[in-house]
Design an enzyme around this catalytic site. Structure first.
Site, short mmCIF file in Angstrom:
data_model
loop_
_atom_site.label_atom_id
_atom_site.label_comp_id
_atom_site.label_asym_id
_atom_site.label_seq_id
_atom_site.Cartn_x
_atom_site.Cartn_y
_atom_site.Cartn_z
N ASP A 311 1.06 -1.12 0.02
CA ASP A 311 0.11 0.09 0.09
C ASP A 311 0.93 1.24 -0.22
O ASP A 311 2.18 1.12 0.19
CB ASP A 311 -1.04 -0.12 1.09
CG ASP A 311 -2.17 0.87 0.96
OD1 ASP A 311 -3.36 0.44 1.57
OD2 ASP A 311 -2.17 1.85 0.36
N GLU A 518 -10.57 6.57 4.25
CA GLU A 518 -9.84 5.89 5.29
C GLU A 518 -9.93 6.61 6.84
O GLU A 518 -10.91 6.50 7.10
CB GLU A 518 -8.29 6.22 4.88
CG GLU A 518 -8.19 5.57 3.39
CD GLU A 518 -6.85 5.66 2.76
OE1 GLU A 518 -6.63 5.79 1.71
OE2 GLU A 518 -6.07 5.11 3.60
C1 GLC Z 1 -4.38 4.19 -0.11
C2 GLC Z 1 -5.48 3.04 0.20
C3 GLC Z 1 -5.19 2.06 -0.78
C4 GLC Z 1 -5.13 2.78 -2.50
C5 GLC Z 1 -3.59 3.21 -2.43
C6 GLC Z 1 -3.50 4.24 -3.72
O1 GLC Z 1 -3.77 4.56 1.12
O2 GLC Z 1 -4.97 2.33 1.46
O3 GLC Z 1 -6.54 1.51 -0.90
O4 GLC Z 1 -5.16 1.74 -3.28
O5 GLC Z 1 -3.37 4.27 -1.04
O6 GLC Z 1 -4.19 5.16 -3.65
#
Ligand code: GLC
Length: 632
Positions: A311, A518
């Site tokens: 991530d 988030e």
């Molecule tokens: C974010 C998320 C993830 C996403 C990534 C790229 O923090 O946790 O779901 O795909 O970053 O944006």
């Protein structure tokens, strides 16, 4: 040695020096460029020619803000992403996206071996970063439909809109099983029940194409109208303590495998190309450092053959505070089995650190080769070597009417009717289209950003109506649905006297949560912020009312339930607000059944269907129905 022989030897030595010089700038074998060869042969041929710098470059995903053609070329970068809200320019056209992606791609193609880069983006409810894209309901609503065929069509439409902008990779689907609605990402989860989440993995063949029977379990992406998908976030992201984002999922292995793992088996069987690791921990071990689950279980036991991606700054957060010991993070993450690292900004530091740890035999070359082999395999399988550059042939797919009609259908099937009529009175819904005067009220009645929620244009979403040229608010939908003679009055937050003196036949009150994403969505109280509750009281206390809740999850509603004549859970419906009025006015009947338990009080949480102590306001699977006046 005779003179002739000596001359031959000199020429041979000169040739070998020349060849090695050329070799430094040209591939020594072009077998890997032959699309008729088996993928494994192409991977083997290419990998055998790659330098350590070229291999490490393939493992690096950088954000578009730090990318350029030169960076791609000089660092052999294998992937670029748009983080939430990261766009070429505000309201950028599909053509502008295509040109940006191609600029980075040309940089990658200008390297010695010409390995194409792969551009990824969060297309998690349609192509949600992009102006004028169709915004579908978030997963919390799609799970209500229990309609895998619908979800597959949504995946196919999303793939077309993503490809319209030149992008071949979507960080979707999120297959979290949200077990506590206090989690800020609960709306990204299809359900608290893993069986519904498993059903919804049908979006993967929609996004990627149907994996051929003889290739089940292998990564599969069927060409230029499909995109590589990403099952996320591995594993147990939806089971954290009290729903605290990125926190600790405390559960025995049996529970993890029963609840949070099943949808990964379906995803792999359906050919998912990539898996993203969760920020969260399992029983105290960070998933980004969890070799047993990432390599031991996902890669070895489940035989996942695509690539594993971290991530955003996921390896940095292995330590607390994040980035406190970056070399440890790099070692732990790469050795756990992460193949591509979403760095995404400080790529120099990552590349230098990883290279040093390989040269010092801390990270074995075998691990690097496994990572690069998986990345190349996906790139070959999806045809990226044959078609690295995007064209404009699909730009008209962005936000087209067919996709909007599909989204409207999804909205209809995602709504849940929780109350319809007070005890003695007859049902309020469907509402009559003919009435002298009606009231529409509430903070979410005329607000496209609120009805789309987070991950829309901006990472956190964007309240208001300036987030896309097309799209229908619920108020606009009401006005276009009722009889032309019916007077529609809109007042976002009317006082009781206004309502009492208005002479309204009935009212539609649309309130709910503001957009969030988030951790910003974590909530320990799950209340609807003011003026929502006041609007409900002021309106429903004086006139027959239906309340439509726009939220990413069940919220506190019991205190106001008595005053309402009808109650609809609309979740986060996206741009096609007409889908809500299709049901309010009876053109279609309500069919949705809760895919999440609706609690009475947050003190009961976590509380999920099947729990010993289960005392919900509305149980999992609940939903009233109405008949369509049109016989649908
Ligand atoms: C974010 C998320 C993830 C996403 C990534 C790229 O923090 O946790 O779901 O795909 O970053 O944006």
């Amino acid at each position: 040695m005779g003179k002739k022989k000596a001359t031959q030897m000199i020429f041979f030595v000169i040739f070998m020096i020349w060849a090695s010089f050329i070799g430094a700038n040209e591939a020594t074998s072009l077998k890997y460029k032959n699309p008729r060869l088996p993928v494994n042969a192409r991977v083997k041929d290419l990998l055998s020619q790659m330098t350590l710098d070229e291999k490490i470059g393939q493992m690096v995903q950088i954000e578009r803000q730090v990318a350029s053609a030169d960076v791609m070329k000089n660092y052999f970068i294998g992937s670029v992403l748009s983080g939430g809200g990261s766009v070429p320019s505000p309201k950028a056209s599909a053509e502008a996206w295509v040109n940006m992606v191609n600029e980075f791609q040309n940089g990658a193609l200008s390297t010695r071996l010409g390995i194409p880069m792969i551009y990824g983006i969060d297309a998690v409810h349609g192509h949600n970063n992009v102006y004028n894209a169709t915004i579908f309901p978030h997963n919390v609503g799609l799970g209500v439909t229990r309609d895998p065929e619908l979800i597959k069509r949504i995946g196919a439409a999303t793939a077309l809109e993503v490809r319209a902008t030149g992008i071949p990779y979507a960080f979707a689907p999120c297959i979290a099983v949200c077990r506590d609605p206090r989690w800020g990402r609960c709306y990204e989860s299809y359900s608290e029940d893993h069986r519904i989440v498993q059903m919804m993995t049908e979006i993967i063949p929609g996004l990627q194409g149907d994996v051929p029977a003889n290739q089940a379990g292998f990564p599969y992406v069927n060409g230029k109208t499909k995109v590589a998908g990403c099952a996320k976030h591995f594993v147990g992201d939806g089971g954290t303590h009290n729903g605290i984002n990125e926190n600790n999922t405390v559960i025995p292995l049996e529970g993890l495998l029963d609840i949070h793992m099943p949808a990964y088996l379906d995803s792999i069987r359906k050919g998912v190309a990539t898996v993203m690791v969760s920020y969260s921990s399992w029983n105290g071990v960070k998933m980004h450092a969890n070799h047993n689950l990432v390599t031991g279980f996902l890669k070895k036991k489940l035989k996942f053959r695509g690539f594993v991606i971290s991530d955003w700054e996921g390896i940095d957060r292995i330590t607390f505070p994040p980035h406190a010991n970056y070399s440890y993070s790099v070692q732990a993450g790469v050795k756990a089995g992460i193949d591509m690292v979403m760095v995404p900004m400080n790529f120099n530091e990552f590349i230098d650190d990883l290279k040093q740890q390989v040269n010092n035999n801390i990270i074995p070359m075998k691990r690097i080769d496994d990572a690069v082999r998986r990345i190349l395999r996906v790139k070959f399988i999806m045809g990226l070597f044959e078609n690295p550059l995007a064209d404009l042939t699909l730009v008209n797919q962005l936000g087209n009417q067919k996709h909007r009609d599909l989204a409207r259908e999804a909205v209809r099937k995602s709504l849940v009717l929780l109350k319809n009529g007070k005890s003695a009175s007859k049902p309020l819904l469907p509402l009559p289209k003919k009435a002298p005067k009606i009231l529409v009220a509430g903070s979410h009645a005329d607000n496209l950003g609120n009805q789309c929620g987070g991950w829309t244009i901006e990472w956190q979403g964007a309240t208001g109506n300036d987030l896309t040229r097309v799209g229908t608010t619920i108020l606009t939908a009401v006005k276009s649905t009722v009889d032309p003679k019916t007077q529609v009055v809109f007042n976002e937050n009317p006082d009781p006297n206004f309502v009492k003196s208005g002479g309204f036949s009935y009212a539609i009150v649309v309130v709910g949560e503001p957009p969030y994403a988030e951790t910003k969505g974590d909530s320990m109280n799950l209340t609807i912020p003011e003026p929502g509750p006041s609007t409900i009281k002021n309106v429903c206390g004086s006139v027959k009312c239906v309340v439509v809740i726009i939220s990413g999850r069940p919220v506190v509603i019991q205190p106001y339930l008595k005053t309402m004549d009808a109650l609809v859970a609309a979740w986060l419906p996206g741009t096609e607000g007409q889908g809500v009025t299709d049901l309010l006015f009876g053109d279609y009947g309500f069919t949705g059944k809760l895919a999440r338990t609706w609690f009475k009080s947050v003190d009961q949480l976590p509380m999920n269907v099947g729990d010993k102590h289960y005392d919900p306001l509305f149980p999992f699977g609940f939903g009233l129905t109405t008949n369509s006046t049109k016989g649908y």
